[in-house]
Scaffold this motif. Sequence first.
Motif, PDB file in Angstrom:
ATOM      1  N   VAL A  44       0.812  -1.072   0.101  1.00 47.63           N
ATOM      2  CA  VAL A  44       0.041  -0.148  -0.101  1.00 47.63           C
ATOM      3  C   VAL A  44       0.942   1.183   0.020  1.00 47.63           C
ATOM      4  O   VAL A  44       0.505   2.351  -0.384  1.00 47.63           O
ATOM      5  CB  VAL A  44      -1.012  -0.027   1.216  1.00 47.63           C
ATOM      6  CG1 VAL A  44      -2.114  -1.180   1.183  1.00 47.63           C
ATOM      7  CG2 VAL A  44      -0.210  -0.281   2.565  1.00 47.63           C
ATOM      8  N   ALA A  91      -3.730   0.966   8.288  1.00 42.16           N
ATOM      9  CA  ALA A  91      -4.882   0.746   7.269  1.00 42.16           C
ATOM     10  C   ALA A  91      -6.070   1.572   7.704  1.00 42.16           C
ATOM     11  O   ALA A  91      -7.239   0.978   7.512  1.00 42.16           O
ATOM     12  CB  ALA A  91      -5.053  -0.601   7.170  1.00 42.16           C
ATOM     13  N   ASN A 122      -0.436  -4.123   3.387  1.00 44.37           N
ATOM     14  CA  ASN A 122      -1.947  -4.117   3.576  1.00 44.37           C
ATOM     15  C   ASN A 122      -2.107  -4.980   4.697  1.00 44.37           C
ATOM     16  O   ASN A 122      -1.544  -5.838   5.233  1.00 44.37           O
ATOM     17  CB  ASN A 122      -2.847  -4.618   2.523  1.00 44.37           C
ATOM     18  CG  ASN A 122      -4.261  -3.846   2.396  1.00 44.37           C
ATOM     19  OD1 ASN A 122      -4.451  -3.310   3.311  1.00 44.37           O
ATOM     20  ND2 ASN A 122      -4.720  -3.941   1.423  1.00 44.37           N
ATOM     21  N   SER A 135      -9.612  -2.914   5.443  1.00 42.85           N
ATOM     22  CA  SER A 135      -8.732  -1.960   5.406  1.00 42.85           C
ATOM     23  C   SER A 135      -9.053  -0.694   4.594  1.00 42.85           C
ATOM     24  O   SER A 135      -9.896  -0.752   3.630  1.00 42.85           O
ATOM     25  CB  SER A 135      -7.605  -2.432   4.600  1.00 42.85           C
ATOM     26  OG  SER A 135      -6.656  -1.713   3.996  1.00 42.85           O
ATOM     27  N   TYR A 137      -7.254   1.008   2.605  1.00 43.35           N
ATOM     28  CA  TYR A 137      -6.528   0.680   1.221  1.00 43.35           C
ATOM     29  C   TYR A 137      -7.462  -0.339   0.421  1.00 43.35           C
ATOM     30  O   TYR A 137      -6.991  -0.443  -0.947  1.00 43.35           O
ATOM     31  CB  TYR A 137      -5.537  -0.034   1.405  1.00 43.35           C
ATOM     32  CG  TYR A 137      -4.372   0.888   2.245  1.00 43.35           C
ATOM     33  CD1 TYR A 137      -3.957   2.168   2.266  1.00 43.35           C
ATOM     34  CD2 TYR A 137      -3.860   0.152   3.480  1.00 43.35           C
ATOM     35  CE1 TYR A 137      -3.367   2.691   2.944  1.00 43.35           C
ATOM     36  CE2 TYR A 137      -3.100   0.980   4.265  1.00 43.35           C
ATOM     37  CZ  TYR A 137      -2.907   2.146   3.983  1.00 43.35           C
ATOM     38  OH  TYR A 137      -1.986   2.714   4.973  1.00 43.35           O
ATOM     39  N   GLY A 159      -1.792  -8.577   3.978  1.00 45.57           N
ATOM     40  CA  GLY A 159      -1.043  -8.324   2.836  1.00 45.57           C
ATOM     41  C   GLY A 159       0.377  -9.044   3.028  1.00 45.57           C
ATOM     42  O   GLY A 159       1.217  -9.148   2.116  1.00 45.57           O
TER      43      GLY A 159
END
Length: 493
Positions: A44, A91, A122, A135, A137, A159
């Motif tokens: 991310v 996140a 992530n 998250s 993201y 992630g």
Amino acid sequence: MTDLNKLTIAEARDRLRAREITAVELTDACLGAIDAADALNAYVHKTPEIARSMAAAADARLAAGDAPAMCGIPVGIKDLFCTKGVPSQAASAILEGFKPEYESTVTQNLWDAGAVMLGKLNMDEFAMGSSNETSVYGKAINPWKVDARDLTPGGSSGGSAAAVAADLCLAATGTDTGGSIRQPAAFTGTVGLKPTYGRVSRWGTIAFASSLDQAGPMTKTVRDAAIMLGAIASVDDKDSTSADRAIPDYEAAITGDIRGKKIGIPREYRMDGMSDEIDALWRQAAEMLRDAGAEIVDISLPHTKYALPAYYVIAPAEASSNLARYDGVRFGHRAKLAAGDGIDQMYARTRAEGFGSEVQRRVMIGTYVLSAGFYDAYYNRARRVRALIKRDFDQAYASGIDAILTPATPSAAFGLGEMAGKDPVEMYLNDVFTVTVNLAGLPGISVPVGTDAQGLPLGMQLIGRPWEEGALLNLAQTLENAAGFVSKPDRWW
């Protein structure tokens, strides 16, 4: 040399020291793999300039001939770890724009050892989740695929697990509050180690539940987990829960000899709803350890059935206290106020805008169980249950048991979105085999042992004695060797 990203830490270390490859070449291979894998949404915040600079410094250190095992090894960092000058958001929208002026102890230990930071990974918001769907993201995606569905890489360290499984780094940091290293590792066919509480410093790691959180390595092999744990574990004056214990040579503890070790099989872990495939694999894993010379013993951990409800009282209670600091005053997101609004409106609106629904749910649960009239009924009762769960493990180890073998998860990876709209408790059940380890403060490791009928990886969990990660890693290495799990996801991204 484009496949250098597929090396293990041990392989890369040996080749770097032999000057067969350079840290810059190894880092460039990982950076190329990362850029080609945006579909996984594992990274991310990419940090290629920092990575190349750190790799060049590692090469100079290697040339000088005095380099630790992690020198030149490219790693990914879960977004929960504060990294100086690099976004560290957990996140969450509430920490948007936050760039710490300090380094977490875990990441500082890695940089001191010469490791290379590829970027931030992530995760579920504030580590609250089991599927990486909370998250800010967006969802991280499991590199394993069996049909058109996107599968979860697990959570909260989704992630990290996806990046290791897809060879986007040689290893990654994770954190484990109720299974957030071990469950994603099981879902992605990787190795995830949760050390004893206090073995790895929590300083500079954004807190979820302070009495449960523990950082650990997520790697491709058990040996790599041993190498990385040796780098991140330390005694830290900045963390009041850091244990003042010497850090042993974990890799040297991997001898392959487990003859005479007693492995406990807890009868309470054979739960309703566990798949027949996982039950069969559990029995096979026990036979593998028996064939290697271990003694398999049935044991009882009678308070296991109370672990999940106790955890989901204690963890939200601690989260409600830890997350009270995010109020829009000092850092991160601050809501825009209308004319006449005061500080109370700013607090409320900032937290409503900044926290996602799962974080809000857990903060409200935590605030409720800590409130007057409910503190004794819920929080204190959960603490007493926690003490009983720890006593169960203490008694098992006092009886001569060296480690305990259980499944890591009740199923293989499920589809992203499959839990949407369902009772949140169904998602929480993913932690049924892992939360006891956090409540008792014990070390635990997930090792890939087989696959289900669809070809998805399944992991087994070994739970060790406190502070005996070396012995646990030795058992895990034996299980890894016996299982011979070498499957990798077919590259579709």
